[in-house]
Design an enzyme around this catalytic site. Structure first.
Site, PDB file in Angstrom:
ATOM      1  CB  SER A  64       8.052 -32.547   6.523  1.00 28.40           C
ATOM      2  OG  SER A  64       8.985 -31.523   6.263  1.00 28.40           O
TER       3      SER A  64
HETATM    4  N1  SAH Z   1       7.729 -27.109   4.376  1.00 27.66           N
HETATM    5  C1  SAH Z   1       8.028 -27.960   3.244  1.00 27.66           C
HETATM    6  C2  SAH Z   1       9.263 -28.797   3.503  1.00 27.66           C
HETATM    7  C3  SAH Z   1      10.181 -28.751   2.332  1.00 27.66           C
HETATM    8  S1  SAH Z   1      11.806 -29.371   2.566  1.00 27.66           S
HETATM    9  C4  SAH Z   1       6.830 -28.811   2.859  1.00 27.66           C
HETATM   10  O1  SAH Z   1       5.830 -28.816   3.588  1.00 27.66           O
HETATM   11  O2  SAH Z   1       6.852 -29.430   1.797  1.00 27.66           O
HETATM   12  C5  SAH Z   1      12.706 -27.903   2.963  1.00 27.66           C
HETATM   13  C6  SAH Z   1      12.703 -26.788   1.936  1.00 27.66           C
HETATM   14  O3  SAH Z   1      13.605 -25.784   2.405  1.00 27.66           O
HETATM   15  C7  SAH Z   1      13.173 -27.173   0.547  1.00 27.66           C
HETATM   16  O4  SAH Z   1      12.179 -26.851  -0.375  1.00 27.66           O
HETATM   17  C8  SAH Z   1      14.438 -26.339   0.352  1.00 27.66           C
HETATM   18  O5  SAH Z   1      14.618 -25.917  -0.998  1.00 27.66           O
HETATM   19  C9  SAH Z   1      14.185 -25.160   1.268  1.00 27.66           C
HETATM   20  N2  SAH Z   1      15.377 -24.430   1.687  1.00 27.66           N
HETATM   21  C10 SAH Z   1      16.626 -24.909   1.947  1.00 27.66           C
HETATM   22  N3  SAH Z   1      17.458 -23.914   2.317  1.00 27.66           N
HETATM   23  C11 SAH Z   1      16.714 -22.765   2.283  1.00 27.66           C
HETATM   24  C12 SAH Z   1      17.013 -21.375   2.547  1.00 27.66           C
HETATM   25  N4  SAH Z   1      18.238 -20.966   2.906  1.00 27.66           N
HETATM   26  N5  SAH Z   1      16.004 -20.489   2.409  1.00 27.66           N
HETATM   27  C13 SAH Z   1      14.758 -20.862   2.034  1.00 27.66           C
HETATM   28  N6  SAH Z   1      14.425 -22.158   1.766  1.00 27.66           N
HETATM   29  C14 SAH Z   1      15.397 -23.085   1.877  1.00 27.66           C
END
Ligand code: SAH
Length: 213
Positions: A64
């Site tokens: 993000s």
């Molecule tokens: N907090 C992260 C943001 C990553 S983007 C950072 O600081 O980099 C969002 C993430 O949510 C992705 O890695 C994606 O694979 C994950 N995601 C999507 N659906 C999900 C679910 N149902 N359960 C757990 N993670 C999920």
């Protein structure tokens, strides 16, 4: 794994840029000033790691924007020793910011490749938190209740199991919507009454249903 004077200077500039964009929560700004974001990105993005930009990470996901991390962390109002659940570990950057703020953190990631990469990185960088490969919609009932819950992927709606796992006086921050998301703050008072507030529009990768390995 180098964190050089140059990186520290760039982080200080990022903190200033976030203040200029309206972030005022001191513990959040301090944590962002400490976490070496360039180590959470592919080295080809290193020079841009401290700009307020999102970047691609493994498994087609994104880290993000620092502004989004700061905004969600500010709404969450994490205090030291709070038990916090994060949905969407991704690169581990948001997790590291919360750990830096004193959270006792649990984080769930649904992409197995990304889960493994980030687990290895967190072991190297020494950010202590519990990482689980699994489905964020289910939360972690075995570890509930949580003082705080943060969802970092765009959810189609507010997952009822996460609301259940929120402690009394708890706060949950979750972007809700398909395409663009509205940032929602869900609070549960001491009697268990739920309130929902809206805090502007953002764009996240989608929160997806469970898949088999
Ligand atoms: N907090 C992260 C943001 C990553 S983007 C950072 O600081 O980099 C969002 C993430 O949510 C992705 O890695 C994606 O694979 C994950 N995601 C999507 N659906 C999900 C679910 N149902 N359960 C757990 N993670 C999920």
């Amino acid at each position: 794994m180098n964190d050089l004077v140059r990186h520290k200077g760039q982080r200080a500039q990022l903190v200033k840029a976030l203040i200029a964009k309206g972030i005022s929560d001191v513990p959040v700004l301090k944590a962002i000033g400490k976490v070496p974001r360039h180590l959470f990105l592919d080295s080809s993005f290193e020079e841009h790691a401290y700009l307020d930009k999102a970047f691609p990470i493994a498994s087609g996901q994104t880290i993000s924007h620092p502004y989004t991390v700061a905004f969600q962390s500010s709404l969450l109002q994490v205090q030291a020793r709070h038990k916090v659940l994060e949905i969407g570990t991704g690169s581990g950057y948001q997790a590291a910011v919360l750990v830096e703020m004193g959270a006792k953190l649990y984080s769930i990631e649904r992409q197995s490749e990304l889960f493994q990469l980030t687990k290895n990185l967190m072991d190297k960088l020494g950010y202590p938190f519990v990482m689980k490969y699994g489905d964020g919609f289910a939360g972690l009932p075995g570890f509930a209740p949580f003082d705080r819950i943060i969802v970092t992927a765009g959810a189609p709606d507010i997952p009822p199991k996460l609301v259940e796992q929120l402690a009394p006086n708890g706060r949950m921050v979750i972007p809700v919507g398909v395409g663009d998301q509205c940032m929602k703050l869900i609070t549960k008072d001491a009697e268990g009454t739920i309130r929902v507030e809206e805090h502007g529009n953002f764009r996240f990768v989608p929160m997806l249903e469970a898949k088999s390995r």
